[in-house]
Design a protein around this motif. Structure first.
Motif, PDB file in Angstrom:
ATOM      1  N   ARG A  46      -2.870   5.042  -3.110  1.00 46.18           N
ATOM      2  CA  ARG A  46      -3.540   6.294  -2.826  1.00 46.18           C
ATOM      3  C   ARG A  46      -3.012   7.693  -3.050  1.00 46.18           C
ATOM      4  N   LYS A  94      -3.906   0.316 -13.255  1.00 47.46           N
ATOM      5  CA  LYS A  94      -4.426  -0.129 -12.295  1.00 47.46           C
ATOM      6  C   LYS A  94      -5.184   1.158 -11.564  1.00 47.46           C
ATOM      7  N   LYS A  95      -6.121   0.576 -10.734  1.00 49.86           N
ATOM      8  CA  LYS A  95      -6.969   1.778 -10.094  1.00 49.86           C
ATOM      9  C   LYS A  95      -6.182   2.481  -9.096  1.00 49.86           C
ATOM     10  N   THR A  99      -6.462   5.337  -6.092  1.00 50.04           N
ATOM     11  CA  THR A  99      -7.468   5.953  -4.928  1.00 50.04           C
ATOM     12  C   THR A  99      -7.371   7.390  -4.676  1.00 50.04           C
ATOM     13  N   ASP A 149      -0.760  -3.397  -4.495  1.00 50.93           N
ATOM     14  CA  ASP A 149      -2.347  -3.542  -4.416  1.00 50.93           C
ATOM     15  C   ASP A 149      -3.173  -2.365  -4.447  1.00 50.93           C
ATOM     16  N   GLU A 150      -2.493  -1.358  -3.773  1.00 51.18           N
ATOM     17  CA  GLU A 150      -3.322  -0.145  -3.530  1.00 51.18           C
ATOM     18  C   GLU A 150      -2.491   1.122  -3.644  1.00 51.18           C
ATOM     19  N   VAL A 193       0.881  -1.125  -0.020  1.00 47.53           N
ATOM     20  CA  VAL A 193       0.065   0.061   0.049  1.00 47.53           C
ATOM     21  C   VAL A 193       0.991   1.288  -0.147  1.00 47.53           C
TER      22      VAL A 193
END
Length: 333
Positions: free
Chosen positions: A163, A185-186, A188, A160-161, A136
């Motif tokens: 932000r 990829k996404k 946030t 995976d994440e 993250v």
């Protein structure tokens, strides 16, 4: 006297060269290793602030990298209101010289070089100092260096994440959209600092504050995290260094003096000193000091920016430009 020619690479040339992630990282790793082995000279940066009402200043960085046989001087402006004109906050020019004669060798647009090499130092710091299974990323800031921070960190860790946050909604939304497109990829996008950084494995603070303000709260940082604050104005609390097991900088000579920098107050208060400093990043890259030694360590890297990184990436770009016949050759004398 024999004719003297200099190589010139403008922004379009560097865009055409399109250096890969690995090419950028390799160039910067070379310069960090040379620094760690004592094969470089770094003169602490100096600043020119033409007028406080302009909301910006110039940085002048100077250095010598013996393995590359190059000396260099970079001048880069840092003007926080440039977005109002549709400009990036930073414009730069890199000049390279023969260190034995002073003969000019090259002039390069250093705007994207500054962005790339800053991101590479962040990423290489993480390679040695972050947990190997970091998944993250929380990133504050959306200026030019921010893109390369995220891109090169993701290249090494495949998060995976991810932000991101920045002060202006239009800035952070555009930043998130570009990252989604380029990384596939996404992303946030958060509207506040806490949601961006709390509990992240790697936290990068590259904010654009006009004056120091403790926006990044120490309590949001989990044990074992890797934290990289490098805003020009401090956005961290004085307690930040108290939770760190290791404090690492890029160059102590630059970090211990001057008026700018995210940890300036920590130096002034004695929380970051020659005694509390674990290592310079180059010493770790060269294998002279250990990096991360356990997953439980909470580690901070403060990098002010190295002239050596500019010189090394400039050299790599020139080498590639010669191979593919990109750029211009100018008569100097």
């Amino acid at each position: 006297m024999n004719p003297i020619y200099i190589d010139y690479l403008n922004a379009f040339d560097i865009e055409a060269l399109n250096p890969s992630n690995d090419e950028i990282l390799a160039a910067i790793e070379t310069s960090l290793g040379a620094q760690g082995k004592g094969e470089t000279v770094i003169e602490p940066r100096v600043h020119l602030e033409p007028d406080p009402s302009f909301h910006g200043h110039f940085n002048v960085l100077r250095g010598y990298v013996a393995p590359l046989n190059l000396a260099g001087v970079k001048i880069v402006g840092d003007f926080v209101d440039n977005y109002k004109l549709g400009y990036p906050s930073e414009f730069g020019v890199l000049n390279l010289f023969d260190p034995r004669t002073g003969v000019p060798k090259a002039i390069l647009d250093a705007t994207v070089i500054t962005d790339m090499r800053t991101g590479a130092v962040t990423a290489l710091g993480a390679r040695h100092l972050a947990r190997k299974r970091s998944k993250v990323l929380g990133h504050i800031g959306a200026r030019g260096t921010a893109y390369w921070n995220v891109r090169l960190l993701n290249h090494l860790f495949d998060f995976d994440e991810i932000r991101v946050h920045s002060r202006r909604p239009e800035s952070r939304d555009a930043f998130g959209a570009k990252l989604e497109q380029d990384l596939g990829k996404k992303i946030t996008v958060t509207d506040n600092w806490r949601d961006c950084v709390e509990g992240a494995d790697i936290i990068v603070e590259a904010s654009r504050l006009s004056e120091p303000e403790p926006m990044l709260r120490t309590e949001w940082i989990k044990k074992g995290a890797f934290v990289v604050p490098y805003g020009t104005m401090s956005a961290v609390e004085l307690s930040l260094t108290d939770i760190m097991d290791k404090l690492v900088v890029d160059d102590w000579g630059q970090c211990k003096g001057g008026k700018f920098g995210s940890l300036r107050a920590h130096v002034d208060a004695g929380k970051l000193s020659a005694e509390t400093l674990h290592a310079e990043l180059g010493q770790i890259v060269a294998g002279l000091k250990p990096g991360r030694q356990s997953d439980d360590e909470t580690i901070l890297l403060w990098h002010r920016g190295l002239s050596l990184s500019d010189i090394a990436l400039g050299h790599a770009l020139l080498t590639k430009a010669h191979a593919v016949n990109i750029g211009q050759r100018l008569r100097f004398a």
